[in-house]
Structure formats: C-alpha cells, structure tokens
Design a protein around this motif. Sequence first.
Motif, short mmCIF file in Angstrom:
data_model
loop_
_atom_site.label_atom_id
_atom_site.label_comp_id
_atom_site.label_asym_id
_atom_site.label_seq_id
_atom_site.Cartn_x
_atom_site.Cartn_y
_atom_site.Cartn_z
N ILE A 117 0.84 -1.20 0.00
CA ILE A 117 0.00 0.00 0.00
C ILE A 117 0.88 1.24 0.00
O ILE A 117 0.67 2.17 -0.78
CB ILE A 117 -0.94 0.01 1.23
CG1 ILE A 117 -1.91 -1.17 1.17
CG2 ILE A 117 -1.71 1.33 1.31
CD1 ILE A 117 -2.75 -1.36 2.42
N LYS A 118 1.86 1.23 0.87
CA LYS A 118 2.72 2.41 1.00
C LYS A 118 3.48 2.71 -0.30
O LYS A 118 3.50 3.84 -0.78
CB LYS A 118 3.72 2.20 2.16
CG LYS A 118 4.27 3.51 2.68
CD LYS A 118 5.11 3.32 3.92
CE LYS A 118 5.77 4.65 4.29
NZ LYS A 118 6.69 4.50 5.42
N PHE A 154 -1.45 3.90 -7.18
CA PHE A 154 -2.22 3.17 -6.18
C PHE A 154 -3.66 2.95 -6.63
O PHE A 154 -4.18 1.83 -6.58
CB PHE A 154 -2.19 3.95 -4.86
CG PHE A 154 -3.04 3.35 -3.78
CD1 PHE A 154 -2.65 2.20 -3.11
CD2 PHE A 154 -4.25 3.95 -3.42
CE1 PHE A 154 -3.45 1.64 -2.11
CE2 PHE A 154 -5.04 3.40 -2.42
CZ PHE A 154 -4.65 2.25 -1.76
N LEU A 155 -4.27 4.01 -7.08
CA LEU A 155 -5.66 3.91 -7.56
C LEU A 155 -5.76 2.94 -8.72
O LEU A 155 -6.68 2.12 -8.80
CB LEU A 155 -6.18 5.28 -8.00
CG LEU A 155 -6.25 6.37 -6.95
CD1 LEU A 155 -6.93 7.62 -7.53
CD2 LEU A 155 -7.04 5.90 -5.73
N ASN A 156 -4.80 3.04 -9.62
CA ASN A 156 -4.79 2.16 -10.78
C ASN A 156 -4.65 0.70 -10.39
O ASN A 156 -5.38 -0.15 -10.89
CB ASN A 156 -3.62 2.55 -11.69
CG ASN A 156 -4.13 2.98 -13.04
OD1 ASN A 156 -5.06 2.37 -13.57
ND2 ASN A 156 -3.55 4.03 -13.59
N LYS A 157 -3.73 0.45 -9.51
CA LYS A 157 -3.50 -0.92 -9.05
C LYS A 157 -4.78 -1.50 -8.44
O LYS A 157 -5.17 -2.63 -8.72
CB LYS A 157 -2.39 -0.92 -7.99
CG LYS A 157 -1.13 -1.65 -8.42
CD LYS A 157 -0.16 -1.75 -7.26
CE LYS A 157 0.59 -3.06 -7.24
NZ LYS A 157 1.66 -3.08 -6.23
N TYR A 158 -5.39 -0.69 -7.61
CA TYR A 158 -6.60 -1.14 -6.93
C TYR A 158 -7.72 -1.43 -7.92
O TYR A 158 -8.37 -2.48 -7.87
CB TYR A 158 -7.06 -0.07 -5.93
CG TYR A 158 -7.78 -0.65 -4.76
CD1 TYR A 158 -7.08 -1.05 -3.63
CD2 TYR A 158 -9.15 -0.83 -4.78
CE1 TYR A 158 -7.73 -1.61 -2.55
CE2 TYR A 158 -9.81 -1.40 -3.71
CZ TYR A 158 -9.09 -1.77 -2.60
OH TYR A 158 -9.73 -2.34 -1.54
N VAL A 191 -8.24 -0.52 3.43
CA VAL A 191 -7.04 -0.48 2.57
C VAL A 191 -6.96 0.85 1.83
O VAL A 191 -5.89 1.49 1.77
CB VAL A 191 -7.06 -1.66 1.56
CG1 VAL A 191 -5.93 -1.51 0.56
CG2 VAL A 191 -6.97 -2.99 2.29
N LEU A 192 -8.09 1.25 1.26
CA LEU A 192 -8.09 2.51 0.50
C LEU A 192 -7.74 3.69 1.40
O LEU A 192 -6.95 4.56 1.03
CB LEU A 192 -9.46 2.72 -0.16
CG LEU A 192 -9.74 1.85 -1.39
CD1 LEU A 192 -11.21 1.91 -1.79
CD2 LEU A 192 -8.87 2.28 -2.57
N SER A 193 -8.34 3.71 2.59
CA SER A 193 -8.08 4.82 3.51
C SER A 193 -6.60 4.93 3.83
O SER A 193 -6.05 6.03 3.90
CB SER A 193 -8.86 4.61 4.81
OG SER A 193 -10.24 4.67 4.57
N GLU A 194 -6.00 3.79 4.02
CA GLU A 194 -4.57 3.78 4.33
C GLU A 194 -3.79 4.45 3.19
O GLU A 194 -2.90 5.29 3.43
CB GLU A 194 -4.11 2.32 4.50
CG GLU A 194 -3.00 2.15 5.50
CD GLU A 194 -2.63 0.68 5.68
OE1 GLU A 194 -3.54 -0.18 5.76
OE2 GLU A 194 -1.42 0.39 5.72
#
Lengths: 205, 205
Positions: free
Chosen positions: B79-80, B89-93, B138-141
């Motif tokens: 995540i980090k 990050f957004l893309n991966k998710y 997870v997203l919040s993190e």
Amino acid sequence: MQENRTTEKIISTKEKIINSSKRLFSEHGYKATSVRKIASDVGIRESALYNHFKNKEDIFLTVAKDIFSSPFSFSHDEIKDAALKGKVFLNKYAMQYKLLTFDKNNESMFRILLIELLQNKELREQFMSEFHDKNIKVLSEGFFIMMQNDLIRSSDPMMLSYEFLSTLFYIRLQITLIRYDSISTTSLSTQFEKHVDFFWESIRK
Amino acid sequence: MQENRTTEKIISTKEKIINSSKRLFSEHGYKATSVRKIASDVGIRESALYNHFKNKEDIFLTVAKDIFSSPFSFSHDEIKDAALKGKVFLNKYAMQYKLLTFDKNNESMFRILLIELLQNKELREQFMSEFHDKNIKVLSEGFFIMMQNDLIRSSDPMMLSYEFLSTLFYIRLQITLIRYDSISTTSLSTQFEKHVDFFWESIRK
DNA sequence: GTCTATATTTGGATAGAC
DNA sequence: GTCTATCCAAATATAGAC
C-alpha cells in the motif's frame, strides 16, 4: 359510485392480495413465496386467489409493475433552472434519491428488484433502462448546461453522470441492507450530502 | 498418497457436487436449485448426495464459504509503495477489482452474493465487513499516505475511499448483469480506467 | 459410496357446491 | 367471490440392499 364517503379506505381483496404479495416477495423473493402463504396472509383460501389472478406469475407481474413507476421525474425546465444554480441541481437530485431510499413502498420495490435482478431478464433490462439510462440522461442534461454556463470544468457529461449516480446507488444499497436488519442508518444517511459536497468540489470551476 | 502423477486432475464426487452447485446456485439462486438438479448435474442420485453433505443448506454453506475468500489483499508495504506514487495506487486497486469482475469463479460467487444478499443475514454481514469495510480500510490507508506526502488535497480518507469504492462496485454490478445475458461489455470495461482518471484529477494537488 | 424404493411435505392449480 | 375437496407434481430426506 363506490362508498368512498368515509375516510376509511375500502380495500378490495385484489388490493389486499397485492399488498400481501408485495411484502412477502420483498422479504423472501418469488420462489420462496408460495401462493399458500399469500392466501393465508390475506385471510382467504388459495383457490380464492385465482378469482383475481390467473396464476402466481400474474400476481408477481402486477406487483413488479410498480418497481420502476416512480422514478422521480424532472422536466426539461426544472433541470435547466436547477443546473444554472450549479450545486443546487446536484442537491435536488440527491435529495430525491434519498427520499426514495427511505420511502417504505419504494424500499420494498427496491428489495424485490435486488432479489430478482439475476433471475429475471426483463427486470435486468428495465434496471438498465429505467434505473440507469434514465438517470444518466437527466444528469447529463444538467451537467451539459453547467458546462455551457461555465459553472464546471468541461468534460464528458455522461461520464460525470456515471460517477455521480454510482455512489448514490451504492449508498442506497447499503442503507437498504442495513434497514432490513433494523439497524440504525443515521451515520449512513448523511452520506448523500457528503457525496454532493465532494462531487461538487471535484467538478466546479 | 493419491495418484496425482498424471496431469489430469482426479475430481472427487464431493468436488463435483460443489462445482455443479456453484454453477446452479449462481444461475438460479438457492430456492430454485433443487437437490435433484444438483444430483442429476453431477450424474448421481439424490440419495448419494447425502453421503457427502448433511443437507441442501450444508451444500450451500460450503459453496458460499468461498464468496469472500479472495478479496485481493495488499500488505502494508505494498500500500505504502503504491500510494507514494499517487495515481499508481488507484490504478492498481481498480485493476485488481477489474480482474475480479471478469474472473469466472469470482463472477459466480458475486452472483450468488447478489441473489442471496437479502435472504441471508450472515451474507449481508459478511458483505459489509468483507466487501465494504475491508476495502475502505485499505483505501483509507493509501489516501492517508498520499495526504501525508502532499500528493492529494487533504480531506477525510474514509470519505474518499467510499467515493472511490462505490463506483467500482457499480461498474462491477453492471458488468455482471450484462455478462449474464451474454451481451458484450466492451464499452463498460473501460469504465474502470475512466473512473481512475476522473477520480485522480478530482483529488490531486 | 451408490443404488432403488419410499416416506413426507409443500406447492400450484382446478372442480364444483354455496 | 369464497369455500371444501382434491389432484398432481416437485422437493427434501431417509432406509436398506448391493
């Protein structure tokens, strides 16, 4: 002329059947709701049901007819008026959506929709056209006007509508699920407002 | 030791039952799937089913166990790493979410979830905790890290997560419905990417 | 572990009296 | 329009032979 002078509504057997069915279908779905249960809920014998409806499916179709009946409608002028005030349009839309979410009758209908969505092709098609396309159309109109009037950054109105609508739907789904278990929805009910605030800040100029 | 030397998998009757049931439940729901249909799909008699499962519900619970089994997991470090690159990050998710949406097995499970969501309290609770809360966490993190590093405007990470997730869910729902009728989803499958683009532009500094 | 046979319940629907 | 009586099919589940 019927005896409608008193304030008490005279509910015909047919209406009673529809009301009972609506409740039972929305709680257990089509398959798990037997005509026996409907009849006993109404207070008559099964055979009596067949004086009002051809068969079980006929009852369901009559009930299901209402699922998409009250999609809040906006006239072209209403859309224009609100859209010219920018955020007011989003607010109006979201508040109508919120109203539907908490309306007892619409709640039952929404539940039936969810339960039967994957078992009934007609329902899926109506979901796409009445629930999705119709909403996208109205929203797109509003966003388009906002762009013309330089209230928001220019982009694809359909895409904006999709983004705006999807969250409204998700909030509604969550609230419907939670209310089904009689859990409080106070923390969720402000999500509509939060969504409007966030979204407006994302798109405004 | 079992005879696993050949490449052909030896499928036990129990596994066959689970596979058939998974398919039938995901197409017709619990009520409309009779043990008779399961047995005939497997190619055995009903009575033989009861050598492997206590009853119909037992079969369903075994199948349903998998519904929430493969929520894509991200370690804290993953995540980090991704969040420090912002949009990555957004893309991966979103791409993980897209993968799930088009994965045959996950698709069946998602359908069972939708069909039984309103009939099964346990499923609703798991939906809220596994589907919703876990994703939000997870997203919040990720969003929190982005804010700390000044990549996005500061606001409530949970709220951003809710906004981001709700659209992913809606896209998945639509695709699942459309694929069920074997209609092409080409126009919808790019919605994931469009969503990421729009969302990133909305929040970035 | 699978089969045949069977028990039992539930569900949708109709016929005919009142 | 409602009732009783009845039919028939489908569904879950068990007993016991092989």
